[in-house]
Design an enzyme around this catalytic site. Structure first.
Site, PDB file in Angstrom:
ATOM      1  N   THR A   1      40.144 109.015  97.934  1.00 59.26           N
ATOM      2  CA  THR A   1      40.909 109.352  99.130  1.00 59.26           C
ATOM      3  C   THR A   1      40.633 110.790  99.555  1.00 59.26           C
ATOM      4  O   THR A   1      40.434 111.674  98.704  1.00 59.26           O
ATOM      5  CB  THR A   1      42.426 109.160  98.889  1.00 59.26           C
ATOM      6  OG1 THR A   1      43.148 109.739  99.969  1.00 59.26           O
ATOM      7  CG2 THR A   1      42.906 109.796  97.601  1.00 59.26           C
TER       8      THR A   1
ATOM      9  N   SER B   1      50.464 114.339  96.621  1.00 56.53           N
ATOM     10  CA  SER B   1      51.398 113.344  96.057  1.00 56.53           C
ATOM     11  C   SER B   1      50.876 112.937  94.685  1.00 56.53           C
ATOM     12  O   SER B   1      49.704 113.185  94.357  1.00 56.53           O
ATOM     13  CB  SER B   1      51.498 112.102  96.955  1.00 56.53           C
ATOM     14  OG  SER B   1      50.389 111.243  96.721  1.00 56.53           O
TER      15      SER B   1
ATOM     16  N   TYR C   1      50.376 109.871  93.725  1.00 56.27           N
ATOM     17  CA  TYR C   1      49.331 108.860  93.958  1.00 56.27           C
ATOM     18  C   TYR C   1      47.974 109.541  94.172  1.00 56.27           C
ATOM     19  O   TYR C   1      46.977 109.173  93.557  1.00 56.27           O
ATOM     20  CB  TYR C   1      49.690 107.989  95.176  1.00 56.27           C
ATOM     21  CG  TYR C   1      48.475 107.471  95.892  1.00 56.27           C
ATOM     22  CD1 TYR C   1      47.721 106.427  95.353  1.00 56.27           C
ATOM     23  CD2 TYR C   1      48.026 108.052  97.087  1.00 56.27           C
ATOM     24  CE1 TYR C   1      46.561 105.990  95.987  1.00 56.27           C
ATOM     25  CE2 TYR C   1      46.882 107.621  97.711  1.00 56.27           C
ATOM     26  CZ  TYR C   1      46.158 106.589  97.162  1.00 56.27           C
ATOM     27  OH  TYR C   1      45.006 106.170  97.775  1.00 56.27           O
ATOM     28  N   HIS C   2      47.938 110.534  95.062  1.00 54.31           N
ATOM     29  CA  HIS C   2      46.668 111.208  95.341  1.00 54.31           C
ATOM     30  C   HIS C   2      46.141 111.904  94.078  1.00 54.31           C
ATOM     31  O   HIS C   2      44.939 112.006  93.870  1.00 54.31           O
ATOM     32  CB  HIS C   2      46.818 112.217  96.489  1.00 54.31           C
ATOM     33  CG  HIS C   2      47.024 111.582  97.843  1.00 54.31           C
ATOM     34  ND1 HIS C   2      48.259 111.420  98.412  1.00 54.31           N
ATOM     35  CD2 HIS C   2      46.140 111.065  98.734  1.00 54.31           C
ATOM     36  CE1 HIS C   2      48.133 110.840  99.607  1.00 54.31           C
ATOM     37  NE2 HIS C   2      46.855 110.614  99.828  1.00 54.31           N
TER      38      HIS C   2
ATOM     39  N   LYS D   1      44.126 109.696  91.966  1.00 54.05           N
ATOM     40  CA  LYS D   1      42.766 109.510  92.485  1.00 54.05           C
ATOM     41  C   LYS D   1      41.851 110.645  92.019  1.00 54.05           C
ATOM     42  O   LYS D   1      40.664 110.442  91.777  1.00 54.05           O
ATOM     43  CB  LYS D   1      42.786 109.451  94.009  1.00 54.05           C
ATOM     44  CG  LYS D   1      43.526 108.256  94.564  1.00 54.05           C
ATOM     45  CD  LYS D   1      42.675 107.000  94.464  1.00 54.05           C
ATOM     46  CE  LYS D   1      43.189 105.915  95.366  1.00 54.05           C
ATOM     47  NZ  LYS D   1      42.247 104.858  95.649  1.00 54.05           N
TER      48      LYS D   1
HETATM   49  N1  USQ Z   1      53.234 110.532 108.919  1.00 59.31           N
HETATM   50  C1  USQ Z   1      54.101 110.745 109.977  1.00 59.31           C
HETATM   51  N2  USQ Z   1      54.955 109.735 110.317  1.00 59.31           N
HETATM   52  C2  USQ Z   1      54.965 108.532 109.677  1.00 59.31           C
HETATM   53  C3  USQ Z   1      54.058 108.332 108.598  1.00 59.31           C
HETATM   54  C4  USQ Z   1      53.223 109.365 108.250  1.00 59.31           C
HETATM   55  O1  USQ Z   1      54.127 111.811 110.595  1.00 59.31           O
HETATM   56  O2  USQ Z   1      55.746 107.662 110.049  1.00 59.31           O
HETATM   57  C5  USQ Z   1      52.278 111.603 108.532  1.00 59.31           C
HETATM   58  C6  USQ Z   1      52.350 111.987 107.070  1.00 59.31           C
HETATM   59  O3  USQ Z   1      53.358 112.943 106.839  1.00 59.31           O
HETATM   60  C7  USQ Z   1      50.934 112.471 106.811  1.00 59.31           C
HETATM   61  C8  USQ Z   1      50.068 111.633 107.754  1.00 59.31           C
HETATM   62  O4  USQ Z   1      50.957 111.094 108.718  1.00 59.31           O
HETATM   63  O5  USQ Z   1      50.818 113.813 107.191  1.00 59.31           O
HETATM   64  C9  USQ Z   1      49.331 110.496 107.065  1.00 59.31           C
HETATM   65  O6  USQ Z   1      50.267 109.721 106.370  1.00 59.31           O
HETATM   66  P1  USQ Z   1      49.973 108.207 105.911  1.00 59.31           P
HETATM   67  O7  USQ Z   1      51.253 107.645 105.392  1.00 59.31           O
HETATM   68  O8  USQ Z   1      49.276 107.460 106.988  1.00 59.31           O
HETATM   69  O9  USQ Z   1      48.871 108.429 104.779  1.00 59.31           O
HETATM   70  P2  USQ Z   1      48.997 108.841 103.236  1.00 59.31           P
HETATM   71  O10 USQ Z   1      50.371 108.790 102.712  1.00 59.31           O
HETATM   72  O11 USQ Z   1      48.271 110.138 103.062  1.00 59.31           O
HETATM   73  O12 USQ Z   1      48.192 107.688 102.521  1.00 59.31           O
HETATM   74  C10 USQ Z   1      47.304 106.785 103.201  1.00 59.31           C
HETATM   75  C11 USQ Z   1      47.069 105.578 102.303  1.00 59.31           C
HETATM   76  C12 USQ Z   1      46.392 106.037 101.031  1.00 59.31           C
HETATM   77  C13 USQ Z   1      45.119 106.792 101.391  1.00 59.31           C
HETATM   78  C14 USQ Z   1      45.448 107.955 102.330  1.00 59.31           C
HETATM   79  C15 USQ Z   1      44.241 108.692 102.834  1.00 59.31           C
HETATM   80  O13 USQ Z   1      48.298 104.909 102.023  1.00 59.31           O
HETATM   81  O14 USQ Z   1      46.117 104.907 100.206  1.00 59.31           O
HETATM   82  O15 USQ Z   1      44.558 107.296 100.216  1.00 59.31           O
HETATM   83  O16 USQ Z   1      46.101 107.431 103.490  1.00 59.31           O
HETATM   84  S1  USQ Z   1      44.576 110.406 103.104  1.00 59.31           S
HETATM   85  O17 USQ Z   1      45.789 110.546 103.919  1.00 59.31           O
HETATM   86  O18 USQ Z   1      43.447 111.011 103.759  1.00 59.31           O
HETATM   87  O19 USQ Z   1      44.808 110.999 101.801  1.00 59.31           O
END
Ligand code: USQ
Length: 381
Positions: A144, A179, A181-182, A185
Site C-alpha cells: 500500500t 494505521s 493495518y498499514h 504492510k
Molecule cells: N476519508 C475521508 N472521508 C471518508 C473516508 C476517508 O475524508 O469518508 C479520507 C481519509 O481520512 C484518508 C483518505 O480519505 O485521508 C483515504 O481514506 P480511505 O479510507 O479511502 O483509504 P485508507 O484507509 O488509507 O485505506 C484504503 C484501503 C487500504 C489501502 C489504502 C491505500 O482500505 O486497503 O491500502 O487505501 S492508501 O490510502 O494509499 O494507503
C-alpha cells in the site's frame, strides 16, 4: 500460467481471478471469508449481496465457459496452505489475503491482534510454501502507498539512494504508516525483502493507493459477478463512499480540512497492473517495488467532482467537513513517482465525469439496499 489468487473473495481478489481465468490462465483461488465474517459481526452489509464462491464460480463458468478452482481455508494454517502448494505448484502467487481495513485495525486491541496475526502469518506462510514447493514462483504482493505515509519529500518507487558522510547506499524508502493495518504492510515488505536476500526469491510488491469502482470486463457481463462493494466506514474506500452518499443525499463525509492527498486508481487498473507485473517478472533474487496509482487527488477534489456530476443527475449533493476521526496530516506535500507500471505498458483509466456518472448509475440501481447507519461509526485513532 498457473496462478494462485490468495484472498479471492475480496474486492480485488475476485475480479483479478476472473480477469486472469478469462485470459486463459489456470486459476486457483483461496479464501476463508474473513472479511465477510468481520462485516457480519459489525452489522455491515455490502451494497448488494454476493453469492458464495462456489456460486460465483458457477455463474462465471456459465457466462464465460472458463473455470476457477476454489479452496476454502485459512492460510494461517500451515497444513492447509502446504497442501494447496503441494497439489497446485503455482507459477505466480497473487497475495491479497490480508485484513485490509485501516479503521478495523484501530478498532480495539482484539482487532489489532487479529490484523497482526493474520497479515504477518499469512505472508510468512506464503514465503515458506513458495520456498518448499515452487521456489522459482513469482510472488505478487499487494502492498500500500500508506507504507510511505505523507513525507515532506518526493516518494520514490520503493528505494532511496542515500549519500552519508561521503558514502552511498540504496535502502528501502523510509516508511511511516498512519494505521496499524498499514504498519502490517510495512512488516510484510520487510519479511519479503529479508527472504529475497536469504533465499533468492522473486517478489513484486505493489504499493497501491485507494481503489474505486465496481465494473470490470467480466462483472459487466452479469451483475452477479460484481465485486464486494463496501461503502461503510470500516471497509469502504473514500471515493466509493462518496458515490453512495451522493446517491442517498447523505452529505459527503470529508474528514477535517480535506487536504489529505492520496494516489487513486480505477479497479480496472488494479487488474491491469497485476497482470502486467505477472507478465514481466523481476527475476530470481529481486524485490521489485512499484507504486500502483494513476493520479493524485485531495479528498476535497474528490468531493467536488462527485458533487459536480451528481448535481447534473439531479442528486443535489452536499459536502460536509466533519471532525477527522483519524490522526493524519490534513494539508501536506505529496509527490509519489509512479512510472514503473507505465513503463510496463499500463494505460490508465482516469477518473472522469463520465466514469463518475457510470458508477453513480450502477449504485442508483441498488439504492434501496443502502444502510445509512453503517456510513459513519466514528472509529477514532
Ligand atoms: N476519508 C475521508 N472521508 C471518508 C473516508 C476517508 O475524508 O469518508 C479520507 C481519509 O481520512 C484518508 C483518505 O480519505 O485521508 C483515504 O481514506 P480511505 O479510507 O479511502 O483509504 P485508507 O484507509 O488509507 O485505506 C484504503 C484501503 C487500504 C489501502 C489504502 C491505500 O482500505 O486497503 O491500502 O487505501 S492508501 O490510502 O494509499 O494507503
Amino acid at each position: 500460467m498457473k496462478v494462485l489468487v490468495l484472498g479471492v473473495d475480496g474486492y480485488l481478489g475476485w475480479p483479478t481471478a476472473m480477469d486472469l481465468a478469462n485470459k486463459g490462465h489456470e486459476v486457483w483461488g483461496i479464501d476463508n471469508y474473513l472479511r465477510r465474517d468481520l462485516s457480519r459481526n459489525l452489522d455491515i452489509e455490502p451494497l448488494y449481496s454476493i453469492p458464495n464462491l462456489s456460486e460465483r464460480v458457477r455463474i462465471f463458468k456459465d457466462v464465460t465457459n472458463k473455470e476457477i478452482t476454489i479452496r476454502i481455508g485459512d492460510l494461517v494454517n500451515w497444513s492447509f496452505i502446504s497442501s494447496i502448494f503441494h497439489e497446485f505448484k503455482p507459477d505466480v502467487i497473487i497475495h491479497y489475503a490480508e485484513q485490509p481495513s485501516a479503521p478495523y485495525s484501530m478498532l480495539s486491541r482484539e482487532a489489532t491482534i487479529l490484523t497482526l496475526n493474520n497479515n504477518i502469518q499469512v505472508t510468512a506462510n506464503v514465503i515458506f510454501a513458495v520456498r518448499q514447493y515452487s521456489p522459482e514462483a513469482h510472488i505478487i504482493k499487494l502492498g500500500t502507498m500508506g507504507e510511505y505515509g505523507t513525507p515532506n519529500i518526493d516518494i520514490e518507487e520503493g528505494w532511496l539512494e542515500i549519500v552519508h558522510n561521503g558514502r552511498k547506499g540504496k535502502f528501502l524508502f523510509p516508511r511511516q504508516a498512519g494505521s496499524l493495518y498499514h504498519t502490517t504492510k510495512i512488516m510484510d515488505t520487510d519479511l519479503l525483502w529479508f527472504y529475497v536476500r536469504m533465499w533468492d526469491m522473486q517478489v513484486t510488491d505493489l504499493m497501491q493507493g485507494p481503489v474505486y469502482g465496481l465494473l470490470t470486463d467480466e462483472s459487466m457481463l452479469d451483475h452477479r459477478l460484481l465485486p464486494i462493494f463496501n461503502y461503510d466506514e470500516v471497509f469502504g474506500t473514500v471515493l466509493n463512499r462518496f458515490l453512495v452518499q451522493a446517491v442517498i443525499g447523505y452529505p459527503l463525509t470529508v474528514y477535517g480540512k480535506g487536504g489529505q492527498t492520496r494516489g487513486y486508481l480505477n479497479i480496472k487498473d488494479t487488474l491491469n497492473c497485476v497482470r502486467l507485473s505477472m507478465e514481466n517478472p523481476p527475476g530470481l533474487g529481486k524485490l521489485r517495488i512499484m507504486n500502483q496509482l494513476t493520479e493524485t487527488f485531495t479528498v476535497n477534489q474528490l468531493a467536488e467532482m462527485v458533487k459536480a456530476v451528481g448535481d447534473t443527475m439531479g442528486l443535489n449533493v452536499r459536502i460536509n467537513h466533519i471532525e477527522n476521526p483519524r490522526k493524519e496530516a490534513e494539508e501536506h506535500y505529496y509527490n509519489p513517482k509512479h512510472t514503473g507500471l507505465l513503463e510496463l505498458g499500463l494505460e490508465p483509466n482516469f477518473l472522469t465525469n463520465e466514469s463518475i456518472h457510470k458508477m453513480l448509475d450502477t449504485i442508483i440501481y441498488y439504492k434501496d439496499n443502502i444502510q445509512k447507519s453503517s456510513i459513519f461509526r466514528n472509529i477514532k485513532w
